[in-house]
Design a protein around this motif. Structure first.
Motif, PDB file in Angstrom:
ATOM      1  N   UNK A 387       0.791  -1.192   0.040  1.00  0.00           N
ATOM      2  CA  UNK A 387       0.018  -0.069  -0.178  1.00  0.00           C
ATOM      3  C   UNK A 387       0.942   1.329   0.051  1.00  0.00           C
ATOM      4  N   UNK A 388       2.043   1.173  -0.520  1.00  0.00           N
ATOM      5  CA  UNK A 388       2.819   2.496  -0.527  1.00  0.00           C
ATOM      6  C   UNK A 388       2.281   3.371  -1.417  1.00  0.00           C
ATOM      7  N   UNK A 389       2.557   4.553  -1.168  1.00  0.00           N
ATOM      8  CA  UNK A 389       1.994   6.004  -1.925  1.00  0.00           C
ATOM      9  C   UNK A 389       3.133   6.443  -2.600  1.00  0.00           C
ATOM     10  N   UNK A 390       4.354   5.942  -2.525  1.00  0.00           N
ATOM     11  CA  UNK A 390       5.457   6.411  -3.194  1.00  0.00           C
ATOM     12  C   UNK A 390       6.750   6.369  -2.359  1.00  0.00           C
ATOM     13  N   UNK A 391       8.073   6.767  -3.045  1.00  0.00           N
ATOM     14  CA  UNK A 391       9.107   6.506  -2.450  1.00  0.00           C
ATOM     15  C   UNK A 391      10.070   7.644  -2.732  1.00  0.00           C
ATOM     16  N   UNK A 392      10.921   8.169  -1.988  1.00  0.00           N
ATOM     17  CA  UNK A 392      12.260   8.884  -2.370  1.00  0.00           C
ATOM     18  C   UNK A 392      13.303   8.143  -2.141  1.00  0.00           C
ATOM     19  N   UNK A 393      14.230   8.171  -3.547  1.00  0.00           N
ATOM     20  CA  UNK A 393      15.342   7.613  -3.147  1.00  0.00           C
ATOM     21  C   UNK A 393      16.577   8.572  -3.319  1.00  0.00           C
ATOM     22  N   UNK A 394      17.758   8.482  -2.494  1.00  0.00           N
ATOM     23  CA  UNK A 394      18.470   9.727  -2.469  1.00  0.00           C
ATOM     24  C   UNK A 394      20.015   8.765  -2.309  1.00  0.00           C
ATOM     25  N   UNK A 395      21.038   9.495  -2.683  1.00  0.00           N
ATOM     26  CA  UNK A 395      22.575   9.076  -2.600  1.00  0.00           C
ATOM     27  C   UNK A 395      23.343  10.056  -1.885  1.00  0.00           C
ATOM     28  N   UNK A 396      24.262   9.623  -1.381  1.00  0.00           N
ATOM     29  CA  UNK A 396      25.304  10.256  -0.607  1.00  0.00           C
ATOM     30  C   UNK A 396      26.781  10.002  -0.943  1.00  0.00           C
ATOM     31  N   UNK A 397      27.531  10.873  -1.615  1.00  0.00           N
ATOM     32  CA  UNK A 397      28.673  10.567  -2.026  1.00  0.00           C
ATOM     33  C   UNK A 397      29.920  10.836  -1.123  1.00  0.00           C
ATOM     34  N   UNK A 398      29.555  11.130   0.330  1.00  0.00           N
ATOM     35  CA  UNK A 398      30.744  11.165   1.197  1.00  0.00           C
ATOM     36  C   UNK A 398      30.561  10.138   2.388  1.00  0.00           C
ATOM     37  N   UNK A 399      29.452   9.592   2.388  1.00  0.00           N
ATOM     38  CA  UNK A 399      29.494   8.566   3.557  1.00  0.00           C
ATOM     39  C   UNK A 399      27.922   8.002   3.834  1.00  0.00           C
ATOM     40  N   UNK A 400      27.464   7.712   4.833  1.00  0.00           N
ATOM     41  CA  UNK A 400      26.233   6.840   5.081  1.00  0.00           C
ATOM     42  C   UNK A 400      25.362   7.690   5.468  1.00  0.00           C
ATOM     43  N   UNK A 401      25.157   9.079   4.808  1.00  0.00           N
ATOM     44  CA  UNK A 401      24.137  10.032   4.821  1.00  0.00           C
ATOM     45  C   UNK A 401      22.754   9.620   4.090  1.00  0.00           C
ATOM     46  N   UNK A 402      22.725   8.783   3.224  1.00  0.00           N
ATOM     47  CA  UNK A 402      21.576   8.757   2.350  1.00  0.00           C
ATOM     48  C   UNK A 402      20.143   8.347   2.933  1.00  0.00           C
ATOM     49  N   UNK A 403      20.178   7.585   4.001  1.00  0.00           N
ATOM     50  CA  UNK A 403      18.996   7.414   4.560  1.00  0.00           C
ATOM     51  C   UNK A 403      18.642   8.498   5.368  1.00  0.00           C
ATOM     52  N   UNK A 404      19.299   9.241   5.943  1.00  0.00           N
ATOM     53  CA  UNK A 404      18.930  10.541   6.647  1.00  0.00           C
ATOM     54  C   UNK A 404      18.178  11.556   5.966  1.00  0.00           C
ATOM     55  N   UNK A 405      18.884  11.856   4.499  1.00  0.00           N
ATOM     56  CA  UNK A 405      18.272  12.632   3.385  1.00  0.00           C
ATOM     57  C   UNK A 405      17.134  11.949   2.976  1.00  0.00           C
ATOM     58  N   UNK A 406      16.942  10.889   2.652  1.00  0.00           N
ATOM     59  CA  UNK A 406      15.651  10.195   2.253  1.00  0.00           C
ATOM     60  C   UNK A 406      14.518  10.270   3.208  1.00  0.00           C
ATOM     61  N   UNK A 407      14.725  10.284   4.535  1.00  0.00           N
ATOM     62  CA  UNK A 407      13.824  10.307   5.532  1.00  0.00           C
ATOM     63  C   UNK A 407      13.384  11.726   5.802  1.00  0.00           C
ATOM     64  N   UNK A 408      14.240  12.655   5.642  1.00  0.00           N
ATOM     65  CA  UNK A 408      14.138  14.181   5.659  1.00  0.00           C
ATOM     66  C   UNK A 408      13.253  14.745   4.547  1.00  0.00           C
ATOM     67  N   UNK A 409      13.246  14.338   3.228  1.00  0.00           N
ATOM     68  CA  UNK A 409      12.669  14.610   2.151  1.00  0.00           C
ATOM     69  C   UNK A 409      11.183  13.854   2.210  1.00  0.00           C
ATOM     70  N   UNK A 410      11.200  12.655   2.656  1.00  0.00           N
ATOM     71  CA  UNK A 410       9.995  11.980   2.509  1.00  0.00           C
ATOM     72  C   UNK A 410       8.920  12.835   3.662  1.00  0.00           C
ATOM     73  N   UNK A 411       9.536  13.218   4.912  1.00  0.00           N
ATOM     74  CA  UNK A 411       8.716  14.026   5.760  1.00  0.00           C
ATOM     75  C   UNK A 411       8.251  15.427   5.331  1.00  0.00           C
ATOM     76  N   UNK A 412       8.622  15.767   4.331  1.00  0.00           N
ATOM     77  CA  UNK A 412       8.588  17.119   3.531  1.00  0.00           C
ATOM     78  C   UNK A 412       7.337  16.966   2.906  1.00  0.00           C
ATOM     79  N   UNK A 413       6.798  15.723   2.213  1.00  0.00           N
ATOM     80  CA  UNK A 413       5.674  15.060   1.547  1.00  0.00           C
ATOM     81  C   UNK A 413       4.577  14.820   2.498  1.00  0.00           C
ATOM     82  N   UNK A 414       3.277  15.371   2.018  1.00  0.00           N
ATOM     83  CA  UNK A 414       1.953  15.383   2.683  1.00  0.00           C
ATOM     84  C   UNK A 414       1.022  15.188   1.621  1.00  0.00           C
ATOM     85  N   UNK A 415       0.357  13.555   1.885  1.00  0.00           N
ATOM     86  CA  UNK A 415      -0.787  13.392   0.602  1.00  0.00           C
ATOM     87  C   UNK A 415      -1.884  14.375   1.086  1.00  0.00           C
ATOM     88  N   UNK A 416      -2.587  14.645   0.148  1.00  0.00           N
ATOM     89  CA  UNK A 416      -3.793  15.682   0.086  1.00  0.00           C
ATOM     90  C   UNK A 416      -4.935  14.750  -0.525  1.00  0.00           C
TER      91      UNK A 416
END
Length: 446
Positions: A387-416
């Motif tokens: 039942x997913x409504x979508x996803x955000x995929x991110x990459x990090x070129x410097x380390x293990x920060x991709x998850x943090x970025x993906x979760x931050x950006x997902x939190x900026x999306x709100x279904x209407x």
């Protein structure tokens, strides 16, 4: 140029990655399905489903091996197949039987069947001493109640032959167990028209982080491509809410997880497969959750490819052809890649109108994929990975920060949600969810 037979597929993520891998490998394929409309309904907005770009699209009853096997043998005599594949769990045992019947490369059918049936997996792993949860196999509610008392709560209730976390529930007392079992009994046939095995699996509720070990087995050797981490939510269900590759593990924990996955493959007798083995890192050590004899879903294969350059969909094709895949890591400039899924929660019911915050998220440089369900989708709180409504995929070129970025950006999306129905289309019913797409595709709620 090789010619492969593709028997059914998930319609989402791997249903698109597999045709891409075939095309990039210079191969052609024949697609065989029992229900062509299943794939027509899942066509992307920009054209037909990639599986329907096959050299031949044929229909036959893929749920009836007794008639399908001789039919495929006759097809082989005319078209000449070099390998046979599927990305759909419900047809992996059949694919192994077809390969054996045609004398083509492939894993042992009994091994694939055991991996695709969670009850058979538990027995095989326990018999080989591979660590897993305490468990019980039950034929009915009465046996399950007695087994639950013997094992002790909390427990996990699982069907033995469904995917995407469907009807997998944590239960903490007898009333929750009864409710979970009644829901499972009300779903006797899976989304592909196959009657389910009436076996109930009860397992000890394991604690600790969960990871998956991505492997490729060929000619008796297992290559560990890497380890992916997993976040889970939606209790009492177990909904995968995100992944990152590579998992942020210390070397000892990573080695223990990899060794446990390799032992599980050996216990099942799996070879000539790309596999996705889920492991719980408990305080007592790694425990096997399940073994999947196919490439990972949920876009994990894309996370792996973006970090390592290794294409697990292409490896699946190579293994099916009896070839040794290229598993060498190639520099990509990416240190970590992550995906976060938009999961509708309690109170999120209605007809989807759009997403607040979408334009800003699309402009973010860390985003490499943003896939969102379209307007008109009938939304309900999620109970599985379907039942997913979508996803955000991110990459990090410097380390293990991709998850943090993906979760931050997902939190900026709100279904209407629309108030009176699908936006701009009065009287038109909402777009139905497709119940068996692989997890990680936004147009579906597999």
């Amino acid at each position: 140029m090789a010619h492969l037979l593709v028997i059914e597929s998930w319609v989402g993520s791997m249903g698109r990655l597999l045709p891409r891998a075939l095309g990039e490998g210079g191969h052609r394929f024949t697609f065989l399905t029992r229900d062509l409309h299943h794939y027509l309904r899942a066509a992307p907005a920009d054209g037909p489903h990639p599986l329907l770009a096959a050299a031949n699209v044929l229909t036959a009853d893929t749920n009836d091996p007794a008639t399908l096997l001789p039919y495929v043998e006759r097809l082989h005599g005319v078209l000449g197949f070099d390998g046979v594949v599927s990305s759909c769990d419900y047809y992996l045992p059949l694919v192994a039987r077809v390969a054996e019947r045609l004398g083509l490369p492939g894993p042992a059918p009994d091994a694939v069947t055991a991996a695709c049936r969670k009850d058979l997996t538990r027995r095989a792993l326990a018999g080989a001493g591979v660590p897993g949860p305490a468990y019980a196999l039950c034929a009915d509610r009465e046996q399950a109640s007695a087994a639950a008392r013997a094992l002790g709560y909390p427990l996990v209730v699982k069907p033995v032959d469904l995917c995407a976390g469907m009807f997998v529930r944590a239960v903490h007392e007898a009333g929750e167990l009864d409710s979970a079992l009644r829901a499972l009994e009300a779903f006797p046939v899976n989304a592909r028209g196959q009657r389910r095995a009436p076996v109930i699996l009860l397992e000890e509720l394991l604690t600790g982080p969960e990871v998956s070990v991505e492997t490729v087995s060929a000619d008796g050797a297992v290559h560990v491509v890497g380890i992916t981490d997993k976040s889970v939510g939606g209790a009492p269900a177990f909904i995968e809410t995100g992944h990152m590759f590579p998992a942020a593990l210390d070397p000892a924990a990573a080695a223990a997880a990899a060794d446990t996955a390799v032992a599980a493959l050996a216990a099942l007798g799996l070879d000539q497969v790309v596999a996705h083995t889920e492991i719980k890192l408990t305080p007592a050590g790694p425990r096997v959750v399940e073994v999947n004899p196919r490439p990972a879903g949920n876009r994990i294969t894309e996370l792996v490819r973006r970090v390592t350059g290794v294409d697990l969909a292409a490896a699946c094709v190579d293994v099916a052809l009896g070839r040794r895949p290229d598993l060498a890591v190639h520099p990509t400039g990416v240190s970590s890649a992550a995906i976060a899924f938009l999961v509708p929660g309690e109170g999120q019911d209605g007809v989807l109108e759009g997403f607040d915050g979408e334009p800003a998220v699309r402009r973010e440089p860390a985003v490499v994929e943003l896939t969102l369900a379209g307007p008109g989708r009938d939304v309900r709180p999620a109970t599985s990975n379907n039942e997913y409504l979508g996803h955000v995929m991110t990459t990090d070129t410097a380390g293990a920060g991709a998850r943090r970025e993906a979760e931050r950006l997902l939190a900026a999306l709100a279904p209407r949600y629309a108030v009176d129905g699908p936006p701009g289309v009065p009287g038109v019913p909402a777009v139905p969810a497709l119940p068996d797409a692989p997890a990680g595709t936004a147009a579906v709620p597999a």
